[in-house]
Design an enzyme around this catalytic site. Sequence first.
Site, PDB file in Angstrom:
ATOM      1  N   HIS A  58       0.851  -1.193   0.000  1.00  0.00           N
ATOM      2  CA  HIS A  58       0.000   0.000   0.000  1.00  0.00           C
ATOM      3  C   HIS A  58       0.884   1.238   0.000  1.00  0.00           C
ATOM      4  O   HIS A  58       2.103   1.165   0.194  1.00  0.00           O
ATOM      5  CB  HIS A  58      -0.929  -0.004   1.213  1.00  0.00           C
ATOM      6  CG  HIS A  58      -0.226  -0.142   2.526  1.00  0.00           C
ATOM      7  ND1 HIS A  58       0.501   0.864   3.098  1.00  0.00           N
ATOM      8  CD2 HIS A  58      -0.115  -1.204   3.370  1.00  0.00           C
ATOM      9  CE1 HIS A  58       1.009   0.444   4.238  1.00  0.00           C
ATOM     10  NE2 HIS A  58       0.668  -0.812   4.434  1.00  0.00           N
TER      11      HIS A  58
HETATM   12  P1  TYD Z   1      -1.278  -2.539   7.722  1.00  0.00           P
HETATM   13  O1  TYD Z   1      -0.792  -1.123   7.810  1.00  0.00           O
HETATM   14  O2  TYD Z   1      -2.033  -2.931   6.478  1.00  0.00           O
HETATM   15  O3  TYD Z   1      -0.044  -3.536   7.927  1.00  0.00           O
HETATM   16  P2  TYD Z   1       1.286  -3.768   7.045  1.00  0.00           P
HETATM   17  O4  TYD Z   1       1.488  -2.563   6.190  1.00  0.00           O
HETATM   18  O5  TYD Z   1       2.358  -3.969   8.054  1.00  0.00           O
HETATM   19  O6  TYD Z   1       1.102  -4.993   6.241  1.00  0.00           O
HETATM   20  O7  TYD Z   1      -2.151  -2.823   9.013  1.00  0.00           O
HETATM   21  C1  TYD Z   1      -2.616  -4.129   9.327  1.00  0.00           C
HETATM   22  C2  TYD Z   1      -3.868  -3.997  10.183  1.00  0.00           C
HETATM   23  O8  TYD Z   1      -3.572  -3.336  11.419  1.00  0.00           O
HETATM   24  C3  TYD Z   1      -4.982  -3.192   9.510  1.00  0.00           C
HETATM   25  O9  TYD Z   1      -6.211  -3.854   9.773  1.00  0.00           O
HETATM   26  C4  TYD Z   1      -4.968  -1.875  10.220  1.00  0.00           C
HETATM   27  C5  TYD Z   1      -4.409  -2.185  11.589  1.00  0.00           C
HETATM   28  N1  TYD Z   1      -3.615  -1.083  12.116  1.00  0.00           N
HETATM   29  C6  TYD Z   1      -4.124  -0.302  13.151  1.00  0.00           C
HETATM   30  O10 TYD Z   1      -5.246  -0.517  13.639  1.00  0.00           O
HETATM   31  N2  TYD Z   1      -3.363   0.719  13.647  1.00  0.00           N
HETATM   32  C7  TYD Z   1      -2.129   0.999  13.153  1.00  0.00           C
HETATM   33  O11 TYD Z   1      -1.457   1.957  13.629  1.00  0.00           O
HETATM   34  C8  TYD Z   1      -1.624   0.200  12.067  1.00  0.00           C
HETATM   35  C9  TYD Z   1      -0.267   0.456  11.467  1.00  0.00           C
HETATM   36  C10 TYD Z   1      -2.396  -0.840  11.593  1.00  0.00           C
END
Ligand code: TYD
Length: 142
Positions: A58
Amino acid sequence: MKLSENTSVSHVKIIDLPVVTDARGDLTFLEGERHVPFPIRRVYYLYNVPVDAERGGHAHRELEQVIFALSGSFRITVDDGDEKAEYWLRNPRKGLYINRLIWREMDSFSQGAVCMVLASLPYEEADYLRDYDEFLKSARGM
Ligand code: TYD
């Protein structure tokens, strides 16, 4: 799409942090708006990451981040919509600054790796661009 190493994707750079070393070990510190170019509004960390996991996938509309490997190592591939570059993070003194509108993917986590992320804004799902074509349109100002 060119793949370059550690160079030409704009708005991505390695940040070197200070270290204080003595016989008791190493101490690294950072301050928002001094060692990282924004006020730190949020910190999160990844751990217990399976070695075959792929994270990221993303970009963000406004969020700026600095990513560290506090322990172990992993790869981050960044993409500004024009060029890609890959970075291997393995030194807790070196963080990867990622500006807004940069697509990132993370993989090749070592066993027990710990990834710490400093973020310029609180979590907000509306800030995510999770569709690559939508990201490209935003990155290219379309
Ligand atoms: P995501 O940012 O998509 O993870 P990565 O980029 O590491 O693969 O986040 C994964 C899940 O965690 C998503 O459902 C959102 C949640 N999340 C939060 O609730 N708060 C946060 O600060 C972050 C970074 C993620």
